[in-house]
Design an enzyme around this catalytic site. Structure first.
Site, PDB file in Angstrom:
ATOM      1  N   ASN A 109       0.852  -1.186   0.000  1.00  0.00           N
ATOM      2  CA  ASN A 109       0.000   0.000   0.000  1.00  0.00           C
ATOM      3  C   ASN A 109       0.890   1.239   0.000  1.00  0.00           C
ATOM      4  O   ASN A 109       2.029   1.193   0.459  1.00  0.00           O
ATOM      5  CB  ASN A 109      -0.872   0.013   1.261  1.00  0.00           C
ATOM      6  N   HIS A 111       0.777   5.178   1.389  1.00  0.00           N
ATOM      7  CA  HIS A 111       0.026   6.036   2.302  1.00  0.00           C
ATOM      8  C   HIS A 111       0.688   7.409   2.352  1.00  0.00           C
ATOM      9  O   HIS A 111       1.910   7.502   2.523  1.00  0.00           O
ATOM     10  CB  HIS A 111      -0.005   5.410   3.701  1.00  0.00           C
TER      11      HIS A 111
HETATM   12  C1  GRF Z   1      -2.648   8.900  -2.730  1.00  0.00           C
HETATM   13  O1  GRF Z   1      -2.280  10.036  -2.009  1.00  0.00           O
HETATM   14  C2  GRF Z   1      -2.314   7.660  -1.962  1.00  0.00           C
HETATM   15  O2  GRF Z   1      -1.159   7.764  -1.196  1.00  0.00           O
HETATM   16  C3  GRF Z   1      -3.514   7.516  -1.063  1.00  0.00           C
HETATM   17  O3  GRF Z   1      -4.601   7.895  -1.844  1.00  0.00           O
HETATM   18  C4  GRF Z   1      -4.156   8.786  -2.862  1.00  0.00           C
HETATM   19  C5  GRF Z   1      -4.562   8.187  -4.185  1.00  0.00           C
HETATM   20  O4  GRF Z   1      -4.296   9.021  -5.269  1.00  0.00           O
HETATM   21  N1  GRF Z   1      -3.597   6.188  -0.509  1.00  0.00           N
HETATM   22  P1  GRF Z   1      -4.321   8.406  -6.740  1.00  0.00           P
HETATM   23  O5  GRF Z   1      -5.639   7.673  -6.901  1.00  0.00           O
HETATM   24  O6  GRF Z   1      -3.147   7.503  -6.916  1.00  0.00           O
HETATM   25  O7  GRF Z   1      -4.271   9.600  -7.658  1.00  0.00           O
END
Ligand code: GRF
Length: 221
Positions: A109, A111
Site C-alpha cells: 500500500n 500512504h
Molecule cells: C494517494 O495520495 C495515496 O497515497 C492515497 O490515496 C491517494 C490516491 O491518489 N492512498 P491516486 O488515486 O493515486 O491519484
C-alpha cells in the site's frame, strides 16, 4: 521464468496507478499487468488503463451486505487473477483480516504520510495542523492493522510556509509517491523485496527502517 503478475486496486484518481503502468510499460517494473480493479465504477483512474487496453474490473462495494461479503468477492476475483503482487493505489477500503492474511506478503500500500504518523485519512491537513516541519509518503506491506505494516520506502519533504493541504498533497504526490511506489513494486517484481517473519526484507537484509529517496535507483528518480 514467467514474469510475476501484478494487480492494482484503485478507488479514485489513479495517479499512482498510472505511474505503475508507465513503469511497467517502459520495462522498469518487470511484471505482467494482470488486472486493475476498482470498487467505484466512476473512478477517474479507470480511464487510463481502459484506454491502454488493460484488463479492468469493477466491483462496487455498494450492494454488498457487509465488509466481509465484499472482501470475499474481491478475494475471488484476485484468486482468479493469480497475482504475485497486489498494489493498493488509493484503494479507499479497509480490508478484513481474513483478506489481508490470504494475500499477506503480496500486498503493498502507499500512504500519504510519514508512517507511523497519521494513519487513516486527511493526512496533509493533520500534518499542517500539528505544525510539522516535514511530511511525506510511505510504501508498506499490508498487515491486518490499518496503515501499520512494515515500511519499505519513505520519502520526506519540508513543509513550506505557504503550503496548504492541497499544495502539500500535490508535492507529496509529485515528488514522492510517483517515485517510491514504482520503485517498491519493481523491487517486488525482481524478487528483491519480501515480507519475512513480519519484517520487510530487501536483498536479503531486514530493513531497520524504510529505504529513503536517496535509495531510489536512477530510473525511478
Ligand atoms: C494517494 O495520495 C495515496 O497515497 C492515497 O490515496 C491517494 C490516491 O491518489 N492512498 P491516486 O488515486 O493515486 O491519484
Amino acid at each position: 521464468m514467467k514474469p510475476p503478475r501484478l494487480v492494482v486496486l484503485i478507488s479514485g484518481r489513479g495517479r499512482n496507478l498510472r505511474a505503475l503502468i508507465e513503469a511497467q510499460r517502459s520495462g522498469r517494473i518487470p511484471a505482467e499487468l494482470a488486472g486493475v480493479i476498482s470498487n467505484r465504477a466512476e473512478a477517474e483512474g479507470l480511464q487510463y488503463p481502459h484506454a491502454a487496453g488493460l484488463p479492468v474490473q469493477v466491483l462496487p462495494h455498494i450492494g454488498f451486505q457487509d465488509r466481509a461479503a465484499f472482501d470475499a468477492a474481491l478475494a475471488q476475483i484476485l484468486r482468479d487473477l493469480r497475482p504475485d503482487i497486489v498494489a493498493l493505489a488509493g484503494f479507499m477500503r479497509i480490508l478484513t483480516d481474513g483478506f489481508v492474511r490470504e494475500f499477506e506478503g503480496r500486498l503493498l500500500n502507499i500512504h500519504p504520510s510519514l508512517l507511523p504518523k497519521y494513519a487513516g485519512l486527511d493526512t496533509h491537513r493533520r500534518a499542517l495542523a500539528a505544525g510539522d516541519a516535514e511530511h511525506g509518503a510511505t510504501v508498506h506491506f499490508v498487515t491486518p492493522a490499518l496503515d501499520s505494516g512494515p515500511a519499505v520506502i519513505q520519502g520526506r519533504i519540508r513543509i513550506g510556509p505557504r503550503d496548504d493541504a492541497d499544495s502539500l498533497a500535490e508535492r507529496v504526490m509529485e515528488q514522492i509517491e510517483l517515485k517510491i511506489y514504482p520503485q517498491a513494486v519493481a523491487w517486488m517484481a525482481r524478487g528483491e523485496l519480501r515480507l519475512q517473519d513480519g519484517a520487510a526484507v530487501l536483498r536479503g537484509k531486514p530493513l531497520a527502517g524504510p529505504a529513503t529517496l536517496e535509495d531510489l535507483e536512477e530510473a525511478f528518480r
